[in-house]
Design a protein around this motif. Structure first.
Motif, PDB file in Angstrom:
ATOM      1  N   PHE A   1      -3.401   3.848  -2.381  1.00 53.46           N
ATOM      2  CA  PHE A   1      -3.357   3.011  -3.577  1.00 53.46           C
ATOM      3  C   PHE A   1      -2.688   1.694  -3.263  1.00 53.46           C
ATOM      4  O   PHE A   1      -1.810   1.605  -2.399  1.00 53.46           O
ATOM      5  CB  PHE A   1      -2.568   3.720  -4.698  1.00 53.46           C
ATOM      6  N   GLU A   2      -3.075   0.668  -4.009  1.00 50.76           N
ATOM      7  CA  GLU A   2      -2.519  -0.674  -3.841  1.00 50.76           C
ATOM      8  C   GLU A   2      -0.994  -0.668  -3.957  1.00 50.76           C
ATOM      9  O   GLU A   2      -0.309  -1.327  -3.181  1.00 50.76           O
ATOM     10  CB  GLU A   2      -3.120  -1.616  -4.890  1.00 50.76           C
TER      11      GLU A   2
ATOM     12  N   MET B   1       0.857  -1.175   0.000  1.00 54.86           N
ATOM     13  CA  MET B   1       0.000   0.000   0.000  1.00 54.86           C
ATOM     14  C   MET B   1       0.897   1.231   0.000  1.00 54.86           C
ATOM     15  O   MET B   1       1.896   1.271   0.697  1.00 54.86           O
ATOM     16  CB  MET B   1      -0.875  -0.011   1.246  1.00 54.86           C
ATOM     17  N   ILE B   2       0.509   2.237  -0.795  1.00 53.51           N
ATOM     18  CA  ILE B   2       1.212   3.514  -0.809  1.00 53.51           C
ATOM     19  C   ILE B   2       0.209   4.647  -0.609  1.00 53.51           C
ATOM     20  O   ILE B   2      -1.007   4.444  -0.738  1.00 53.51           O
ATOM     21  CB  ILE B   2       1.984   3.757  -2.128  1.00 53.51           C
ATOM     22  N   LEU B   3       0.748   5.810  -0.295  1.00 53.44           N
ATOM     23  CA  LEU B   3      -0.069   7.005  -0.153  1.00 53.44           C
ATOM     24  C   LEU B   3       0.325   7.975  -1.255  1.00 53.44           C
ATOM     25  O   LEU B   3       1.511   8.273  -1.424  1.00 53.44           O
ATOM     26  CB  LEU B   3       0.161   7.643   1.219  1.00 53.44           C
TER      27      LEU B   3
ATOM     28  N   LEU C   1      -7.191   2.052  -6.312  1.00 48.83           N
ATOM     29  CA  LEU C   1      -7.503   3.055  -5.296  1.00 48.83           C
ATOM     30  C   LEU C   1      -8.356   2.412  -4.211  1.00 48.83           C
ATOM     31  O   LEU C   1      -9.425   1.873  -4.498  1.00 48.83           O
ATOM     32  CB  LEU C   1      -8.249   4.236  -5.923  1.00 48.83           C
ATOM     33  N   HIS C   2      -7.869   2.443  -2.973  1.00 46.05           N
ATOM     34  CA  HIS C   2      -8.637   1.866  -1.861  1.00 46.05           C
ATOM     35  C   HIS C   2      -9.603   2.885  -1.270  1.00 46.05           C
ATOM     36  O   HIS C   2     -10.767   2.578  -1.043  1.00 46.05           O
ATOM     37  CB  HIS C   2      -7.696   1.343  -0.776  1.00 46.05           C
TER      38      HIS C   2
ATOM     39  N   TRP D   1     -10.622   5.151 -10.782  1.00 44.93           N
ATOM     40  CA  TRP D   1      -9.452   4.492 -10.195  1.00 44.93           C
ATOM     41  C   TRP D   1      -9.734   3.425  -9.152  1.00 44.93           C
ATOM     42  O   TRP D   1      -8.839   2.671  -8.788  1.00 44.93           O
ATOM     43  CB  TRP D   1      -8.518   5.544  -9.614  1.00 44.93           C
ATOM     44  N   THR D   2     -10.961   3.288  -8.669  1.00 41.39           N
ATOM     45  CA  THR D   2     -11.221   2.266  -7.650  1.00 41.39           C
ATOM     46  C   THR D   2     -10.907   0.872  -8.180  1.00 41.39           C
ATOM     47  O   THR D   2     -10.267   0.068  -7.497  1.00 41.39           O
ATOM     48  CB  THR D   2     -12.672   2.359  -7.135  1.00 41.39           C
TER      49      THR D   2
END
Length: 103
Positions: free
Chosen positions: A65-66, A1-3, A38-39, A33-34
């Motif tokens: 984001f994943e 996971m990233i920001l 995109l979480h 983007w989901t």
């Protein structure tokens, strides 16, 4: 996971239409983007600095984001539409930063 941090600079005379941003732009981002990693996201409004100064950023979008690769692929596919929408709500260009979560 990233920001993914999308940071819209403050400044005298800058324009930011928060209603458009929240009701049109961010739903577009979510819609596109989901399915591409995109979480979720959080929107924060700058209110100032500790010494009472103006905030360096008027709005910051924090998108989880994943992976960096997923974000880059999503941006490559839909970036023209999403980034092309920016002039509809602001006259500033955002700074975008990818960050890992500290472990």
């Amino acid at each position: 996971m990233i920001l993914v941090s999308v940071m819209y600079p403050s400044g005298a005379g800058t324009r930011f239409d928060m209603e458009y941003y929240l009701k049109k732009h961010m739903p577009l981002v979510s819609e596109r983007w989901t399915a591409k990693g995109l979480h979720d996201y959080t929107i924060v409004k700058g209110i100032g600095t500790p010494d009472g100064g103006e905030p360096p950023y008027q709005v910051v979008a924090l998108l989880r984001f994943e992976s960096a690769e997923a974000f880059k692929a999503a941006a490559a596919e839909d970036g023209t539409e999403i980034f092309g929408d920016i002039p509809n709500f602001t006259d500033t260009q955002p700074a975008v930063q990818l960050s890992d979560y500290a472990e």
